[in-house]
Structures are given as C-alpha cells and as structure tokens.
Scaffold this motif. Structure first.
Motif, PDB file in Angstrom:
ATOM      1  N   LEU A  28       2.112   9.553   8.982  1.00 30.52           N
ATOM      2  CA  LEU A  28       2.982   8.457   9.394  1.00 30.52           C
ATOM      3  C   LEU A  28       2.410   7.185   8.795  1.00 30.52           C
ATOM      4  O   LEU A  28       1.228   6.885   8.985  1.00 30.52           O
ATOM      5  N   ARG A  29       3.234   6.424   8.064  1.00 32.00           N
ATOM      6  CA  ARG A  29       2.720   5.259   7.353  1.00 32.00           C
ATOM      7  C   ARG A  29       3.587   4.036   7.656  1.00 32.00           C
ATOM      8  O   ARG A  29       4.817   4.106   7.645  1.00 32.00           O
ATOM      9  N   ILE A  30       2.911   2.914   7.926  1.00 32.21           N
ATOM     10  CA  ILE A  30       3.623   1.664   8.165  1.00 32.21           C
ATOM     11  C   ILE A  30       2.953   0.556   7.358  1.00 32.21           C
ATOM     12  O   ILE A  30       1.724   0.464   7.290  1.00 32.21           O
ATOM     13  N   SER A  31       3.749  -0.267   6.700  1.00 31.59           N
ATOM     14  CA  SER A  31       3.224  -1.373   5.897  1.00 31.59           C
ATOM     15  C   SER A  31       3.107  -2.626   6.763  1.00 31.59           C
ATOM     16  O   SER A  31       3.802  -2.774   7.775  1.00 31.59           O
ATOM     17  N   LEU A  71      -5.545  -1.467   1.725  1.00 29.12           N
ATOM     18  CA  LEU A  71      -5.123  -2.804   1.333  1.00 29.12           C
ATOM     19  C   LEU A  71      -4.664  -2.784  -0.120  1.00 29.12           C
ATOM     20  O   LEU A  71      -5.326  -2.206  -0.981  1.00 29.12           O
ATOM     21  N   ARG A  72      -3.516  -3.421  -0.404  1.00 24.10           N
ATOM     22  CA  ARG A  72      -2.915  -3.326  -1.732  1.00 24.10           C
ATOM     23  C   ARG A  72      -2.981  -4.609  -2.542  1.00 24.10           C
ATOM     24  O   ARG A  72      -3.188  -4.582  -3.741  1.00 24.10           O
ATOM     25  N   ASP A  73      -2.789  -5.756  -1.884  1.00 22.32           N
ATOM     26  CA  ASP A  73      -2.644  -6.984  -2.668  1.00 22.32           C
ATOM     27  C   ASP A  73      -3.033  -8.192  -1.823  1.00 22.32           C
ATOM     28  O   ASP A  73      -3.033  -8.139  -0.586  1.00 22.32           O
ATOM     29  N   VAL A  74      -3.364  -9.276  -2.513  1.00 24.32           N
ATOM     30  CA  VAL A  74      -3.645 -10.552  -1.851  1.00 24.32           C
ATOM     31  C   VAL A  74      -2.905 -11.644  -2.608  1.00 24.32           C
ATOM     32  O   VAL A  74      -2.816 -11.621  -3.835  1.00 24.32           O
ATOM     33  N   ARG A  75      -2.337 -12.598  -1.856  1.00 16.80           N
ATOM     34  CA  ARG A  75      -1.535 -13.662  -2.463  1.00 16.80           C
ATOM     35  C   ARG A  75      -2.053 -15.022  -2.005  1.00 16.80           C
ATOM     36  O   ARG A  75      -2.400 -15.196  -0.845  1.00 16.80           O
ATOM     37  N   ARG A  92      -5.125 -27.564   1.805  1.00 11.13           N
ATOM     38  CA  ARG A  92      -4.907 -26.359   2.594  1.00 11.13           C
ATOM     39  C   ARG A  92      -4.134 -25.329   1.781  1.00 11.13           C
ATOM     40  O   ARG A  92      -3.279 -25.663   0.961  1.00 11.13           O
ATOM     41  N   ALA A  93      -4.462 -24.049   2.020  1.00 10.75           N
ATOM     42  CA  ALA A  93      -3.858 -22.968   1.239  1.00 10.75           C
ATOM     43  C   ALA A  93      -3.278 -21.906   2.164  1.00 10.75           C
ATOM     44  O   ALA A  93      -3.725 -21.729   3.299  1.00 10.75           O
ATOM     45  N   PHE A  94      -2.276 -21.223   1.649  1.00  7.39           N
ATOM     46  CA  PHE A  94      -1.657 -20.099   2.364  1.00  7.39           C
ATOM     47  C   PHE A  94      -2.158 -18.810   1.715  1.00  7.39           C
ATOM     48  O   PHE A  94      -2.029 -18.614   0.510  1.00  7.39           O
ATOM     49  N   ILE A  95      -2.743 -17.932   2.527  1.00  7.43           N
ATOM     50  CA  ILE A  95      -3.285 -16.655   2.031  1.00  7.43           C
ATOM     51  C   ILE A  95      -2.594 -15.516   2.773  1.00  7.43           C
ATOM     52  O   ILE A  95      -2.430 -15.578   3.996  1.00  7.43           O
ATOM     53  N   ALA A  96      -2.206 -14.484   2.044  1.00  5.61           N
ATOM     54  CA  ALA A  96      -1.584 -13.302   2.656  1.00  5.61           C
ATOM     55  C   ALA A  96      -2.174 -12.043   2.042  1.00  5.61           C
ATOM     56  O   ALA A  96      -2.416 -11.978   0.836  1.00  5.61           O
ATOM     57  N   VAL A  97      -2.416 -11.057   2.869  1.00  2.00           N
ATOM     58  CA  VAL A  97      -2.930  -9.758   2.440  1.00  2.00           C
ATOM     59  C   VAL A  97      -1.917  -8.691   2.838  1.00  2.00           C
ATOM     60  O   VAL A  97      -1.445  -8.667   3.984  1.00  2.00           O
ATOM     61  N   ASP A  98      -1.560  -7.822   1.888  1.00  4.12           N
ATOM     62  CA  ASP A  98      -0.609  -6.745   2.136  1.00  4.12           C
ATOM     63  C   ASP A  98      -1.338  -5.411   2.183  1.00  4.12           C
ATOM     64  O   ASP A  98      -2.236  -5.156   1.369  1.00  4.12           O
ATOM     65  N   GLY A  99      -0.935  -4.569   3.102  1.00  4.00           N
ATOM     66  CA  GLY A  99      -1.574  -3.260   3.215  1.00  4.00           C
ATOM     67  C   GLY A  99      -0.721  -2.286   3.998  1.00  4.00           C
ATOM     68  O   GLY A  99       0.462  -2.527   4.269  1.00  4.00           O
ATOM     69  N   SER A 100      -1.330  -1.167   4.381  1.00  2.00           N
ATOM     70  CA  SER A 100      -0.623  -0.149   5.158  1.00  2.00           C
ATOM     71  C   SER A 100      -1.603   0.597   6.044  1.00  2.00           C
ATOM     72  O   SER A 100      -2.804   0.651   5.772  1.00  2.00           O
ATOM     73  N   LEU A 101      -1.080   1.169   7.105  1.00  2.00           N
ATOM     74  CA  LEU A 101      -1.831   2.034   8.004  1.00  2.00           C
ATOM     75  C   LEU A 101      -1.228   3.427   7.945  1.00  2.00           C
ATOM     76  O   LEU A 101       0.001   3.566   7.963  1.00  2.00           O
ATOM     77  N   SER A 102      -2.076   4.448   7.872  1.00  2.00           N
ATOM     78  CA  SER A 102      -1.609   5.834   7.837  1.00  2.00           C
ATOM     79  C   SER A 102      -2.202   6.605   9.004  1.00  2.00           C
ATOM     80  O   SER A 102      -3.410   6.541   9.250  1.00  2.00           O
ATOM     81  N   VAL A 103      -1.337   7.320   9.709  1.00  2.00           N
ATOM     82  CA  VAL A 103      -1.738   8.108  10.873  1.00  2.00           C
ATOM     83  C   VAL A 103      -1.353   9.560  10.619  1.00  2.00           C
ATOM     84  O   VAL A 103      -0.226   9.837  10.211  1.00  2.00           O
TER      85      VAL A 103
END
Length: 229
Positions: A28-31, A71-75, A92-103
């Motif tokens: 089961l995977r959720i981003s 973890l896939r990417d950082v913006r 000031r900066a806006f930082i975002a990290v994209d990833g997923s959890l797998s169960v």
C-alpha cells in the motif's frame, strides 16, 4: 484507483481490468509533500528530515508493521513578498520535500484485514494534516492518492512473456494458412513491466513487446505482415 481523498456517492462500479495479468497487490503506497517557509535553507532541510522520519514512526506505531519511507525530490522557491514585510523577511525561502510511504499487504491478510489497514492509514494521514495546520511555523503536510500495488512487478516478467508467446502463436495459427504460414519476423526488446492499480484486491500487469508477424519466406506466397498482440 484512489483509496484516499475520493468522494463516494451511491454504487461504485469497478471498471473492467484491461491487463495481460491480474495479481493481488502486496503493498500500500501513499505519496506526500512536506513544505515549510524558513529564513534559510540550512535550517529548513534538517527540520523537514526530522519531520518525515517522525511521520514514518507515527504510521509504523499506528499499524504495528514496518513502513518504508522513500524521498524523491526537494524544491526551493523564494517566498512571495508581503505588503507589510520586514527587511529580514526578504531572504525567507519556501522548501518542499516530496516522498511516499509504503506499507506491506501480506498474502495472509484477507479483504477485511486489508481494509482495516487502509482505514488506519487514512486516519493517521488526516490527523497529521490537521496537526500540521495548528501552528504557522510548523511543516505543512499534504497527502496524495493511496494505491494498492505490486512491490516487485518485474518478478512477473517470465509469466507475462509466456502469455505473450502463447497469444502470438494463437494469432499466427488463426490468421495464417498452410499456403501462407505466419511467424514472428521482427521483435524488439520488451519494455518494463507496467502496473495499473484497480482495487484493494487487484492490480493489472502489462508487458509491451513490439513484434510483427509475417509470412514465412520461401513458401512461394506473397509476404504479409501484421502486428503481434
């Protein structure tokens, strides 16, 4: 298929599976995405790292099973200027990290046990999103769709190839004749095994094998070609 953030109304019809092989999902995977507005990148990334690891532990404790964090990417983006901003706010900066959890979805789990695992994961995601909105300077979470998938789709490559060969032979027999027998005359390397989530109990697997069927040369018949299935 989306198991999360989907609105249900009335009877939900599952579309027919259009795939060469249908198997039972085993993961089961959720981003997700974590974002934060900070005064400097140096202090932002360590905080997002700790926050993502806390998410992993929170889901693991709720489900009582191992949870894989990927973890896939950082913006990075400069924050939009505000009308009443101070000079120090300009950096000031806006930082975002994209990833997923797998169960994992072990084979021994029946439909109801799998449904319970989905429900628990959805509840935790809602709670995490809610908690992240309570404080302004806290990392903000957003979750994408949840899908039931096959963790190792390439493990089914041999069976998919066997099915392709069987279909190609069946088509050659049906479309050919003793005077103009057909066989595979050109074939490229197969691509990766592709999967299409269908439901909590089904995922479709497909292997693209570009091939052409042609009349066997030397039979005296005119050459003809057709794409293999």
């Amino acid at each position: 298929m989306s198991l999360y953030k989907e609105t249900y109304s009335g009877l939900h019809e599952t579309p027919p599976v259009r795939a060469e092989l249908v198997v039972r999902p085993d993961v089961l995977r959720i981003s997700f995405s974590i974002s934060l507005e900070v005064g400097g990148i140096e202090q932002g990334l360590p905080l997002l790292q700790r926050t993502s690891e806390q998410l992993q532990r929170r889901v693991r404790d709720a489900l009582g099973t191992e949870v894989t964090l990927k973890l896939r990417d950082v913006r990075f983006n400069r924050s939009a200027p505000k009308k009443l901003s101070l000079p120090e706010d300009e950096n000031r900066a806006f930082i975002a990290v994209d990833g997923s959890l797998s169960v994992p979805l072990p084979a021994e789990l029946d439909f109801w046990a799998r449904g319970t695992r989905v429900g628990t994961l959805v509840r935790v995601c809602h709670e995490v999103e809610r908690d992240s909105r309570e404080e302004k300077k806290r990392p903000r979470f957003q979750f994408g769709s949840m899908e039931a998938l096959v963790a190792q789709p390439e493990a089914h490559r041999a069976e998919l190839l066997r099915r392709f060969v069987a279909r190609a032979r069946e088509l050659a027999t049906a479309a050919g004749s003793p005077e103009a027998p057909l066989q595979v005359v050109d074939c490229s390397l197969p691509g990766p095994v592709e999967q299409s989530p269908v439901s909590l109990e089904e995922v479709g697997l497909t292997l693209n094998v570009p091939c052409r069927l042609g009349v066997v040369r030397g039979t005296g018949a005119r050459d003809a070609e057709s794409p293999a299935p």
